[in-house]
Design an enzyme around this catalytic site. Structure first.
Site: not given
Length: 294
Positions: A19, A102, A104, A123, A150, A200
């Site tokens: 990522e 968390r 991202n 998730e 995202n 994403d």
């Protein structure tokens, strides 16, 4: 609509969850993370040299800052990273974030503010939201109540910011200015275009078009400023996470991918999954502004 271009695996990083890919123009390297392996990677395309630093927690992103360090989003807050010593130093927590969340994904705007999102590490719970880090202060800014955030992504002019609700298969857009962010509205509903895939990480190119990786979609897609799908680039991995424009002309597309939800059979069909990929993009990006730490 589909753009058929050669796509190369430039680094076999074996990412569980690659990522946060970003081009560092001053160092001429690519930074990206493997969230689940807690690795911060850098890759030098001129020499092929690469290595990773082990982060103290799951790491979602790393952005070059105005003091030569990198600002990073880890599970438990914001850190600085010194590339010369591979040292992470905690800067601050994110107030109100549950321990099950968390950080991202993130981006900067022309004023050096850092926009980032949080999400449920499992998730599923809609406990994620977006924040801005501005002059040393973290505050909520943008949509909330999202399981997997995202983006954000900001355009070159700094007047638009894009937020992604991955599970809902929606990309939103809001007006942006030095004073702050406006109300988010729908930009693109990708469910009708890619029913089995999930938007994403987004990024904006120099022509104000939005690109997004498609998780479970083997594709990076390009949308016009009014939210219409205008191009799609097939990728040699199923779970595509994010794209960044890099290279001297900012026309190399660097793409991260993931393997954490793939079976052995899936991997046999797409053995390059988890790699950092690259292709010649039909349009350039723009240099991302440095994060302002103070």
């Amino acid at each position: 609509m589909e753009i058929s271009v050669p796509v190369s695996a430039v680094l076999a990083a074996d990412c569980l969850l690659g990522e946060g890919v970003l081009w560092d123009a001053s160092r001429a390297v690519v930074w990206f993370v493997d969230i689940k392996r807690r690795r911060l990677w850098h890759f030098d395309p001129a020499t092929g040299s690469n290595r990773f630093a082990d982060a103290p927690e799951q790491i979602g992103w790393a952005i070059p800052a105005d003091n030569g360090l990198l600002l990073c989003g880890l599970k438990d807050g914001l850190y600085t990273f010194a590339p010369e010593t591979d040292t992470f130093t905690k800067l601050c927590t994110v107030p109100g974030e549950p321990a099950s969340n968390r950080l991202n994904d993130a981006c900067t705007d022309p004023w050096g503010r850092v926009w980032f999102g949080s999400m449920d590490d499992a998730e599923s719970a809609a406990s994620g939201r977006f924040y801005v880090f501005d002059r040393g202060e973290v505050r909520p800014a943008g949509p909330a109540g999202i399981a997997i955030t995202n983006g954000p992504a900001v355009n070159a002019a700094g007047d638009r910011i894009y937020f992604t609700d991955t599970i809902a298969q929606k990309i939103m857009v809001a007006d942006l200015s030095p004073a702050g962010v406006g109300e988010a509205r729908l930009f693109a509903d990708t469910a009708a275009l890619f029913p089995a895939a999930y938007p994403d990480g987004p990024v904006v190119d120099a022509e104000d078009h939005v690109w997004t990786g498609l998780y479970h979609g083997s594709t990076v897609a390009r949308f016009s400023p009014d939210g219409k799908l205008v191009a799609a680039v097939p990728m040699p991995a199923r779970d595509i996470t994010k794209l960044a424009f890099g290279g001297a002309d900012l026309k190399t597309g660097y793409v991260t991918s993931a393997t954490k939800n793939m079976t052995q059979q899936d991997m046999a069909q797409m053995p390059q999954a988890g790699s950092l990929f690259a292709f010649d993009a039909p349009v350039a990006g723009f240099v991302q502004p440095l994060a302002r730490l103070g």
